[in-house]
Design an enzyme around this catalytic site. Structure first.
Site, PDB file in Angstrom:
ATOM      1  N   ARG A   1      28.633  18.490   5.682  1.00  0.00           N
ATOM      2  CA  ARG A   1      28.102  17.159   5.402  1.00  0.00           C
ATOM      3  C   ARG A   1      28.078  16.895   3.897  1.00  0.00           C
ATOM      4  O   ARG A   1      27.903  15.767   3.452  1.00  0.00           O
ATOM      5  CB  ARG A   1      26.703  16.995   6.015  1.00  0.00           C
ATOM      6  CG  ARG A   1      26.516  15.588   6.588  1.00  0.00           C
ATOM      7  CD  ARG A   1      25.223  15.395   7.337  1.00  0.00           C
ATOM      8  NE  ARG A   1      24.066  15.635   6.526  1.00  0.00           N
ATOM      9  CZ  ARG A   1      23.135  16.574   6.758  1.00  0.00           C
ATOM     10  NH1 ARG A   1      23.209  17.361   7.819  1.00  0.00           N
ATOM     11  NH2 ARG A   1      22.120  16.735   5.942  1.00  0.00           N
TER      12      ARG A   1
ATOM     13  N   TYR B   1      30.950 -10.917   3.237  1.00  0.00           N
ATOM     14  CA  TYR B   1      31.248 -10.290   4.524  1.00  0.00           C
ATOM     15  C   TYR B   1      30.010 -10.348   5.436  1.00  0.00           C
ATOM     16  O   TYR B   1      28.902 -10.002   5.026  1.00  0.00           O
ATOM     17  CB  TYR B   1      31.699  -8.846   4.297  1.00  0.00           C
ATOM     18  CG  TYR B   1      31.859  -8.086   5.572  1.00  0.00           C
ATOM     19  CD1 TYR B   1      32.820  -8.453   6.502  1.00  0.00           C
ATOM     20  CD2 TYR B   1      31.032  -7.005   5.867  1.00  0.00           C
ATOM     21  CE1 TYR B   1      32.958  -7.766   7.698  1.00  0.00           C
ATOM     22  CE2 TYR B   1      31.164  -6.310   7.055  1.00  0.00           C
ATOM     23  CZ  TYR B   1      32.124  -6.699   7.965  1.00  0.00           C
ATOM     24  OH  TYR B   1      32.252  -6.025   9.138  1.00  0.00           O
TER      25      TYR B   1
ATOM     26  N   ASP C   1      32.264  -5.760  -4.013  1.00  0.00           N
ATOM     27  CA  ASP C   1      33.044  -5.414  -2.824  1.00  0.00           C
ATOM     28  C   ASP C   1      34.476  -5.848  -3.112  1.00  0.00           C
ATOM     29  O   ASP C   1      34.785  -7.039  -3.159  1.00  0.00           O
ATOM     30  CB  ASP C   1      32.468  -6.144  -1.601  1.00  0.00           C
ATOM     31  CG  ASP C   1      33.171  -5.764  -0.302  1.00  0.00           C
ATOM     32  OD1 ASP C   1      34.363  -5.406  -0.350  1.00  0.00           O
ATOM     33  OD2 ASP C   1      32.536  -5.841   0.768  1.00  0.00           O
TER      34      ASP C   1
ATOM     35  N   LYS D   1      40.547  -1.648   5.823  1.00  0.00           N
ATOM     36  CA  LYS D   1      41.432  -2.795   5.629  1.00  0.00           C
ATOM     37  C   LYS D   1      42.679  -2.389   4.826  1.00  0.00           C
ATOM     38  O   LYS D   1      43.451  -1.588   5.295  1.00  0.00           O
ATOM     39  CB  LYS D   1      40.655  -3.939   4.973  1.00  0.00           C
ATOM     40  CG  LYS D   1      39.246  -4.157   5.565  1.00  0.00           C
ATOM     41  CD  LYS D   1      39.252  -4.715   6.963  1.00  0.00           C
ATOM     42  CE  LYS D   1      37.897  -4.706   7.647  1.00  0.00           C
ATOM     43  NZ  LYS D   1      36.788  -5.330   6.920  1.00  0.00           N
TER      44      LYS D   1
END
Ligand SMILES: *Cc1c(COP(=O)(O)O)cnc(C)c1O
Length: 370
Positions: free
Chosen positions: A46, A97, A168, A193
């Site tokens: 992790r 978004y 972003d 994306k």
């Protein structure tokens, strides 16, 4: 040759290759491991994985900072927002978004954060809202209205007020704009994306130059557990290799479609920063190396006509999401939370197909509405 001397197109191909010794593999292999033998740099997976590191190295070089991969774009976004104190106000574009706005709305309901929604293209109003806030969240171009924020002016103004800025950069990609160079503090991406580019991966990334922020985000990634899978980072890096050629083709296609759509009688309005009369054009031309591969149009016949276009296309895919090699088209207003978006607005993420096939498909679909 130092990385900084190379063109970004070359870096997308060469960054994050791992070892350079004779016999080393050309790609960092996928490491499936939940734990590593003790006494090494990382003990539990992790905290780190060599497949993440290869991808992070490449994105870090492209954005000009240090990158951390997350399980999704929302994983990166929520890790940044979770770093804010209870009750903090976040300035955020009204048309950012949907997931980012939903996160803020839900956090506001619990008294965790407060959202101040702004028109991000209006620099003065945005900076006025920044006064007394804890963070300026920027998206540019915005999803799906393609508004362009003045990145250098917003970063400078926010910093004067002592407020950090997060950008972003999903729509632009580091090839078209590097917000850290404009003095942003953190860049986030939905790697799902353009960066991965093949609609087969969900992944996110956060990038910063500030070692303290980087350490904070790494700790939060581990504590929240929003860690990527090693296969996902491998696929994303494989996709990143062709980012420059994909963007070049997709962006040229988008520009051509936007110009032709402007002249189509079934179209009320085209939003694309590459069009000379688009409200964001001058700003985008100044701060971006290209105008991107997403455009929006409003269909003259309204909501029903827009739905009919999505049903009629055969080459374009009627689907949500964006940034893949295939063109997707969607009426954004169909989602709860997108009520502010014009009902007839179609967002098109333009892909790498032949532009004539795309145009014939779209023009025929638009004609069904007349
Ligand atoms: C899709 C998207 C996100 C969310 O990313 P996921 O990978 O779906 O979690 C964030 N910002 C923008 C601009 C997006 O388009």
């Amino acid at each position: 040759m130092e990385d900084r001397d190379l063109d970004p197109a070359t870096l997308t191909v060469h960054a994050g290759r791992g070892g350079s010794q004779p016999g080393d593999p050309m790609n960092v292999p996928v490491t499936f491991a939940s734990a590593y033998r003790a006494e090494g740099a990382v003990s539990y997976a992790r905290e780190g994985n060599p497949s993440w590191t290869a991808f992070e190295d490449a994105v870090g070089v492209l954005e000009g900072g240090s990158a951390l991969a997350f399980a999704s774009g929302m994983g990166a976004i929520s890790a940044v927002l979770e770093g804010l104190p209870v009750g903090a106000a976040v300035v955020c574009p009204r048309d950012s978004y949907l997931g980012t706005r939903r996160y803020l709305a839900e956090a506001e309901e619990r008294g965790r954060l407060r959202a101040r929604l702004v028109d991000i293209a209006d620099t003065e109003a945005t900076l006025t809202a920044c006064d007394g806030s804890a963070l300026l969240w920027v998206e540019s171009p915005t999803n799906p209205l393609l508004a362009i924020a003045d990145l250098p002016a917003l970063c400078q103004g926010a910093h004067q007020l002592g407020i950090p800025v997060v950008v972003d950069n999903t729509f632009a990609t580091p090839l078209l704009q590097r917000p850290l160079d404009a003095d942003a503090d953190v860049v986030v991406h939905s790697v799902t994306k353009f960066l991965s580019g093949h609609s087969d991966v969900v992944l996110g990334v956060a990038v910063t130059r500030d070692p303290a922020r980087l350490a904070g985000l790494a700790a939060r990634r581990s504590l929240i557990g929003a860690i990527p899978g090693p296969m996902e980072t491998y696929l994303a890096l494989r996709g990143l290799r062709t980012l420059d050629v994909r963007m070049e083709r997709a962006q040229a296609n988008a520009g051509e479609l936007a110009r032709r759509l402007e002249a189509h009688p079934a179209v009320h309005l085209v939003r694309y920063p590459g069009l000379p009369d688009d409200p964001g054009h001058t700003r985008a031309a100044k701060q971006m190396r290209g105008f991107g591969a997403v455009l929006s149009l409003e269909v003259a016949g309204g909501r029903a006509a827009a739905d009919a276009v999505c049903s009629a296309v055969r080459v374009m895919m009627s689907a949500t999401s964006l940034g893949g090699v295939e063109t997707t088209i969607e009426r954004r207003g169909r989602w709860a939370g997108e009520e502010a978006i014009p009902e007839s607005l179609l967002r098109i993420s333009v892909g790498c197909e032949s532009v004539e096939d795309l145009w014939n498909d779209l023009a025929r679909a638009l004609e069904t509405t007349q």
